[in-house]
Design a protein around this motif. Structure first.
Motif, PDB file in Angstrom:
ATOM      1  N   MET B 137       0.842  -1.196   0.000  1.00 17.56           N
ATOM      2  CA  MET B 137       0.000   0.000   0.000  1.00 17.56           C
ATOM      3  C   MET B 137       0.880   1.250   0.000  1.00 17.56           C
ATOM      4  SD  MET B 137      -3.159  -0.823  -0.035  1.00 17.56           S
ATOM      5  CE  MET B 137      -3.695  -2.498  -0.330  1.00 17.56           C
ATOM      6  N   THR B 138       0.425   2.276  -0.680  1.00 15.30           N
ATOM      7  CA  THR B 138       1.128   3.552  -0.604  1.00 15.30           C
ATOM      8  C   THR B 138       0.899   4.153   0.779  1.00 15.30           C
ATOM      9  OG1 THR B 138      -0.811   4.560  -1.598  1.00 15.30           O
ATOM     10  CG2 THR B 138       1.030   4.024  -3.073  1.00 15.30           C
ATOM     11  N   ALA B 139       1.683   5.170   1.104  1.00 11.79           N
ATOM     12  CA  ALA B 139       1.662   5.678   2.473  1.00 11.79           C
ATOM     13  C   ALA B 139       0.281   6.205   2.865  1.00 11.79           C
ATOM     14  CB  ALA B 139       2.720   6.775   2.623  1.00 11.79           C
ATOM     15  N   ASP B 140      -0.389   6.923   1.944  1.00 14.52           N
ATOM     16  CA  ASP B 140      -1.686   7.491   2.311  1.00 14.52           C
ATOM     17  C   ASP B 140      -2.726   6.404   2.560  1.00 14.52           C
ATOM     18  OD1 ASP B 140      -1.487   6.836  -0.364  1.00 14.52           O
ATOM     19  OD2 ASP B 140      -3.052   8.251  -0.977  1.00 14.52           O
ATOM     20  N   LEU B 141      -2.667   5.363   1.760  1.00 10.57           N
ATOM     21  CA  LEU B 141      -3.599   4.250   1.987  1.00 10.57           C
ATOM     22  C   LEU B 141      -3.255   3.506   3.268  1.00 10.57           C
ATOM     23  CD1 LEU B 141      -3.834   2.897  -1.659  1.00 10.57           C
ATOM     24  CD2 LEU B 141      -5.746   3.788  -0.320  1.00 10.57           C
ATOM     25  N   ALA B 142      -1.959   3.286   3.479  1.00 10.03           N
ATOM     26  CA  ALA B 142      -1.540   2.563   4.691  1.00 10.03           C
ATOM     27  C   ALA B 142      -1.945   3.327   5.946  1.00 10.03           C
ATOM     28  CB  ALA B 142      -0.035   2.330   4.655  1.00 10.03           C
ATOM     29  N   ASP B 143      -1.895   4.652   5.869  1.00 17.36           N
ATOM     30  CA  ASP B 143      -2.324   5.446   7.030  1.00 17.36           C
ATOM     31  C   ASP B 143      -3.795   5.174   7.353  1.00 17.36           C
ATOM     32  OD1 ASP B 143       0.167   6.532   7.201  1.00 17.36           O
ATOM     33  OD2 ASP B 143      -0.352   8.408   6.168  1.00 17.36           O
ATOM     34  N   ALA B 144      -4.610   5.066   6.308  1.00 23.04           N
ATOM     35  CA  ALA B 144      -6.035   4.832   6.530  1.00 23.04           C
ATOM     36  C   ALA B 144      -6.303   3.426   7.043  1.00 23.04           C
ATOM     37  CB  ALA B 144      -6.804   5.065   5.229  1.00 23.04           C
ATOM     38  N   MET B 145      -5.394   2.503   6.771  1.00 21.29           N
ATOM     39  CA  MET B 145      -5.596   1.113   7.174  1.00 21.29           C
ATOM     40  C   MET B 145      -4.942   0.813   8.518  1.00 21.29           C
ATOM     41  SD  MET B 145      -4.802  -0.144   3.377  1.00 21.29           S
ATOM     42  CE  MET B 145      -5.979   0.087   2.047  1.00 21.29           C
ATOM     43  N   SER B 146      -4.095   1.703   8.958  1.00 28.24           N
ATOM     44  CA  SER B 146      -3.378   1.467  10.213  1.00 28.24           C
ATOM     45  C   SER B 146      -4.268   1.812  11.399  1.00 28.24           C
ATOM     46  CB  SER B 146      -2.108   2.323  10.259  1.00 28.24           C
ATOM     47  OG  SER B 146      -1.275   2.003   9.180  1.00 28.24           O
ATOM     48  N   GLY B 147      -3.841   1.375  12.541  1.00 27.57           N
ATOM     49  CA  GLY B 147      -4.572   1.678  13.757  1.00 27.57           C
ATOM     50  C   GLY B 147      -3.941   0.949  14.922  1.00 27.57           C
ATOM     51  N   PRO B 148      -4.439   1.142  16.092  1.00 29.30           N
ATOM     52  CA  PRO B 148      -3.884   0.471  17.270  1.00 29.30           C
ATOM     53  C   PRO B 148      -3.938  -1.041  17.117  1.00 29.30           C
ATOM     54  CG  PRO B 148      -5.448   2.162  17.906  1.00 29.30           C
ATOM     55  CD  PRO B 148      -5.550   2.038  16.443  1.00 29.30           C
ATOM     56  N   GLY B 149      -2.839  -1.675  17.410  1.00 27.53           N
ATOM     57  CA  GLY B 149      -2.793  -3.130  17.356  1.00 27.53           C
ATOM     58  C   GLY B 149      -2.567  -3.692  15.977  1.00 27.53           C
ATOM     59  N   ARG B 150      -2.573  -2.871  14.982  1.00 28.43           N
ATOM     60  CA  ARG B 150      -2.366  -3.354  13.614  1.00 28.43           C
ATOM     61  C   ARG B 150      -0.876  -3.222  13.274  1.00 28.43           C
ATOM     62  NH1 ARG B 150      -7.382  -1.975   9.672  1.00 28.43           N
ATOM     63  NH2 ARG B 150      -9.043  -2.445  11.150  1.00 28.43           N
ATOM     64  N   ALA B 151      -0.285  -4.325  12.867  1.00 26.16           N
ATOM     65  CA  ALA B 151       1.139  -4.298  12.523  1.00 26.16           C
ATOM     66  C   ALA B 151       1.313  -3.601  11.181  1.00 26.16           C
ATOM     67  CB  ALA B 151       1.671  -5.722  12.456  1.00 26.16           C
ATOM     68  N   ARG B 152       2.364  -2.810  11.094  1.00 23.85           N
ATOM     69  CA  ARG B 152       2.646  -2.114   9.833  1.00 23.85           C
ATOM     70  C   ARG B 152       4.143  -2.138   9.609  1.00 23.85           C
ATOM     71  NH1 ARG B 152       0.855   4.026   8.055  1.00 23.85           N
ATOM     72  NH2 ARG B 152       2.495   4.361   6.503  1.00 23.85           N
ATOM     73  N   ARG B 153       4.533  -2.422   8.383  1.00 20.50           N
ATOM     74  CA  ARG B 153       5.954  -2.349   8.073  1.00 20.50           C
ATOM     75  C   ARG B 153       6.152  -1.944   6.622  1.00 20.50           C
ATOM     76  NH1 ARG B 153       8.735  -8.317   7.325  1.00 20.50           N
ATOM     77  NH2 ARG B 153       7.707  -8.813   5.380  1.00 20.50           N
ATOM     78  N   GLU B 154       7.309  -1.362   6.404  1.00 19.52           N
ATOM     79  CA  GLU B 154       7.630  -0.946   5.046  1.00 19.52           C
ATOM     80  C   GLU B 154       8.245  -2.132   4.314  1.00 19.52           C
ATOM     81  OE1 GLU B 154       9.614   2.760   4.931  1.00 19.52           O
ATOM     82  OE2 GLU B 154      10.109   2.624   2.789  1.00 19.52           O
ATOM     83  N   ILE B 155       7.836  -2.327   3.073  1.00 21.05           N
ATOM     84  CA  ILE B 155       8.364  -3.447   2.285  1.00 21.05           C
ATOM     85  C   ILE B 155       9.216  -2.904   1.143  1.00 21.05           C
ATOM     86  CG2 ILE B 155       6.430  -4.940   2.883  1.00 21.05           C
ATOM     87  CD1 ILE B 155       5.282  -4.312   0.090  1.00 21.05           C
ATOM     88  N   ASP B 156       9.721  -3.786   0.298  1.00 16.76           N
ATOM     89  CA  ASP B 156      10.526  -3.346  -0.841  1.00 16.76           C
ATOM     90  C   ASP B 156       9.746  -2.315  -1.652  1.00 16.76           C
ATOM     91  OD1 ASP B 156      12.425  -5.139  -0.083  1.00 16.76           O
ATOM     92  OD2 ASP B 156      11.791  -6.695  -1.492  1.00 16.76           O
ATOM     93  N   PRO B 157      10.395  -1.206  -1.994  1.00 18.92           N
ATOM     94  CA  PRO B 157       9.674  -0.182  -2.751  1.00 18.92           C
ATOM     95  C   PRO B 157       9.559  -0.547  -4.225  1.00 18.92           C
ATOM     96  CG  PRO B 157      11.941   0.482  -2.411  1.00 18.92           C
ATOM     97  CD  PRO B 157      11.785  -0.843  -1.712  1.00 18.92           C
ATOM     98  N   ALA B 158       8.740   0.195  -4.911  1.00 14.68           N
ATOM     99  CA  ALA B 158       8.618   0.021  -6.364  1.00 14.68           C
ATOM    100  C   ALA B 158       9.589   0.968  -7.060  1.00 14.68           C
ATOM    101  CB  ALA B 158       7.189   0.311  -6.801  1.00 14.68           C
ATOM    102  N   ALA B 159      10.209   0.485  -8.122  1.00 11.39           N
ATOM    103  CA  ALA B 159      11.133   1.321  -8.891  1.00 11.39           C
ATOM    104  C   ALA B 159      10.336   2.292  -9.759  1.00 11.39           C
ATOM    105  CB  ALA B 159      12.015   0.440  -9.765  1.00 11.39           C
ATOM    106  N   VAL B 160      10.790   3.525  -9.746  1.00 13.47           N
ATOM    107  CA  VAL B 160      10.061   4.574 -10.462  1.00 13.47           C
ATOM    108  C   VAL B 160      11.044   5.387 -11.300  1.00 13.47           C
ATOM    109  CG1 VAL B 160       8.687   6.668 -10.201  1.00 13.47           C
ATOM    110  CG2 VAL B 160       8.293   4.737  -8.675  1.00 13.47           C
ATOM    111  N   LEU B 161      10.642   5.692 -12.494  1.00  7.22           N
ATOM    112  CA  LEU B 161      11.421   6.587 -13.354  1.00  7.22           C
ATOM    113  C   LEU B 161      10.525   7.758 -13.721  1.00  7.22           C
ATOM    114  CD1 LEU B 161      13.890   7.102 -15.375  1.00  7.22           C
ATOM    115  CD2 LEU B 161      12.451   5.992 -17.064  1.00  7.22           C
ATOM    116  N   ARG B 162      11.009   8.945 -13.421  1.00  8.04           N
ATOM    117  CA  ARG B 162      10.306  10.136 -13.910  1.00  8.04           C
ATOM    118  C   ARG B 162      11.062  10.581 -15.148  1.00  8.04           C
ATOM    119  NH1 ARG B 162       9.811   9.924  -8.616  1.00  8.04           N
ATOM    120  NH2 ARG B 162       7.649   9.677  -7.951  1.00  8.04           N
TER     121      ARG B 162
END
Lengths: 266, 382
Positions: B137-162
């Protein structure tokens, strides 16, 4: 006796094969889920074409998808089922050497009776000029007075006989027993014969009643609008279910009036 | 706001979904016909949760209903799903893992939408639902899904080219070794390549077999290298092989570019697909024959280079390239990354779950309210 119970057990084995293929084998999952099948219908209102049976060419092209999700071989065995049919295919109980002369068969038949050995001979090697190990083994076996059974298409068996007649050093060899195998679209009247398909292996045998008997312990056959569809019941991988061999040959499945077991008429 | 959960295998396409997917220019993995193909040929088939506000589709989530990590059976037909059978849900795009499996129109109250989704899901699956895993999940979505007692961790990112303004500018930023590899493939007479959009001339069976073999090889390598998704020594893989039917339908889409590499005799050496959208474009699938089986080195660099060239020429805002082999992708100009997060919500913490969620809500979820547990389930409107 092909009674009601045996028929039901045969049918139950087929239904298990269909259910298992739908649940675990990508080719059948995709075909039957997206297009459907009949007898049995697995997805409501989806009946597909040819009752869900697939042409042998299609299955051959998609062999990689005939292995279950758990993994398995995708290499067909064209000699599958031969051993179990030999007792009905010949008048002798056993042979020292069973030779399959067919370009499609690359591995010797397995499951032969004890004391019998199997080997394969490419038709191109069945010539008088060839001095390959298989031909030498056949000659040596015949010279010892032991029986040899040759299985293959008529023309290949004729070529083998010719090669043996001109074997060096020249001696009077007894001819090998021979059982021709036929594709489903070229079945003949015998007196001996095996029904063969290069993808599914040996599917049936011509018995003394003059009818083509299905190898019902290992093979199921059903009538579909596309022709007779064969299922190999006891092979896990590659899984071959409802295959229209020979491009789909119309036919009927009946019970043999003499033996009671299932026979096909094309 | 309410949430309908449909099973693409048997349920018709929800009204308004095609318009929603078109308006947001969602990638093909969100198109219902493709979703149906994927669901029928998956071990853990996805369902689609459609979020509506005043009857209008404002969001969607793809949810894999998982029975096991290691099952060797396809998902059972919907009618056989027992409500007490233990299962968990993964909000995840297994065939497009650099993107979140949740999309919403701008301005939607994400927390409210997620709460409604969890209620609807718990009602749909029944008491056997063990929890929900929101993956990639992107950060904004993960924020909406997070909450007390819910485990959250950052995973491998996606490669992006602008993409830079010109191809020359991008080319100048590559190492000599990368450039020479690409040039060598371009000049190799033993490699023939072609490309097209909406292709109907390809044998999807051949491509799918290559893709599945490539994925299996990569998985084995990642596993040997101690991939980050490993948990407690378990090899947890809920994905399924890609079916030829799915791939065939994907390649026929007009916004999917497919490039193949073959020998002059026609043997397939590799292929790549690119989702040819402007906001954003994605380098989607890549598969090649291994070197041990006669594959050619450097084909992937050539494929990526061609995708970048296409993206620059089309003026796309962003080209993404998945989550694996980030160093290699950085060498090809994919120096940006998009952070992705995984959030785990066990059943007691789900909205609409038993007492614990209600207590935690009352004791301090950042933006939560305490009404969720008592609200009418499935189809309820806020």
């Amino acid at each position: 006796m092909w009674n009601s119970l045996a028929s039901r057990l045969w049918r139950a084995a087929y239904l298990r094969a269909v259910s298992s293929a739908f649940a675990t084998v990508p080719l059948y999952r995709e075909t039957w889920a997206l297009h459907g099948r009949t007898d049995p219908v697995l997805v409501p209102d989806r009946t597909g074409s040819n009752g869900g049976a697939l042409a042998a060419d299609t299955v051959q092209r998609r062999l990689v998808d005939t292995a279950p999700l758990a993994g398995g071989s995708t290499e067909p065995d064209p000699a599958r089922g031969l051993a179990g049919l030999l007792t009905h295919a010949t008048q002798r109980r056993s042979h020292r050497l069973v030779v399959v002369v067919d370009a499609a068969v690359t591995r010797p038949p397995t499951g032969l009776p004890s004391g019998s050995r199997g080997c394969v001979l490419h038709p191109d090697a069945a010539t008088p000029l060839d001095d390959g190990p298989v031909l030498r083994e056949i000659v040596d076996t015949l010279r010892r007075g032991e029986r040899v059974l040759a299985v293959g298409e008529d023309k290949n068996l004729d070529a083998l006989s010719a090669a043996l007649r001109s074997a060096e050093p020249p001696t009077e060899l007894p001819p090998p027993d021979r059982v021709p195998h036929h594709r489903i679209d070229s079945l003949t009247g015998g007196p001996f014969g095996l029904l063969h398909d290069p993808l599914l292996g040996y599917l049936g045998v011509l018995r003394d009643c003059g009818r083509w008997h299905v190898d019902c312990r290992h093979v199921y056959v059903r009538e579909t609008t596309g022709g007779l569809a064969f299922t190999v019941l006891d092979r896990t991988s590659p899984r071959l279910v409802d295959v229209l061999v020979g491009g789909g040959v119309p036919g009927e499945v009946q019970a043999c009036p003499r033996h009671g077991s299932p026979v096909i008429e094309t | 706001m309410n949430v309908d959960i449909v099973d693409p295998r048997l349920d018709p396409e929800p009204p308004g979904w095609a318009d929603f997917a078109g308006a947001l220019r969602l990638h093909p993995v969100w198109r219902y016909p493709l979703l149906r193909l994927e669901a029928w040929t998956a071990r853990n088939p996805p369902v689609l949760a459609v979020v509506r506000q005043d009857g209008r589709v404002v969001g969607g989530l793809q949810v894999m209903i998982c029975r096991s990590w290691r099952t060797s059976r396809f998902g059972p037909p919907p009618r056989r799903l027992g409500r007490w059978r233990p299962r968990w849900a993964e909000v995840y795009l297994p065939l497009h893992s650099g993107y979140p499996a949740a999309v919403f129109r701008s301005g939607v109250d994400l927390r409210a939408a997620i709460r409604e989704f969890e209620r609807a899901l718990a009602d749909r699956i029944g008491p056997g639902l063990l929890g929900v895993l929101y993956r990639a999940m992107t950060a904004d979505l993960a924020d909406a899904m997070s909450g007390p007692g819910r485990a959250r961790r950052e995973i491998d990112p996606a490669a992006v080219l602008r993409p830079p303004a010109t191809v020359d500018e991008w080319w100048a930023g590559l190492d000599d070794e990368v450039r020479s590899t690409i040039d060598a493939v371009e000049a190799d007479p033993r490699v023939c390549t072609d490309i097209g959009a909406g292709r109907r001339d390809l044998d999807a069976t051949e491509l799918a077999a290559l893709l599945n073999a490539h994925r299996a090889r990569q998985d084995a390598r990642a596993w040997a290298g101690g991939q980050r998704s490993r948990f407690a020594g378990l090899h947890m893989d809920t994905r399924s092989p890609v079916s030829p039917a799915y791939l065939d339908a994907l390649l026929r889409r007009p916004n999917v570019l497919t490039r193949t590499y073959r020998t002059p005799s026609g043997r397939l050496l590799g292929f790549a697909t690119m989702i040819d959208e402007r906001h954003p474009a994605a380098f989607h699938h890549w598969a090649a024959v291994s070197r041990a089986d006669g594959g050619r080195p450097g084909l992937h660099r050539h494929a990526y280079a061609q995708a970048v060239t296409r993206a620059i020429e089309r003026g796309v805002s962003e080209l993404t390239a998945g989550r694996a082999m980030l160093d290699e992708k950085a060498a090809l100009g994919f120096r940006g990354t998009r952070a992705l997060h995984t959030v785990a919500a066990p059943r007691p913490l789900l909205s609409g779950g038993p007492v614990l969620a209600d207590r935690l809500q009352r004791t301090g979820t950042p933006a939560g309210d305490a009404t969720g547990h008592h609200r009418k389930r499935m189809g309820s409107t806020t």
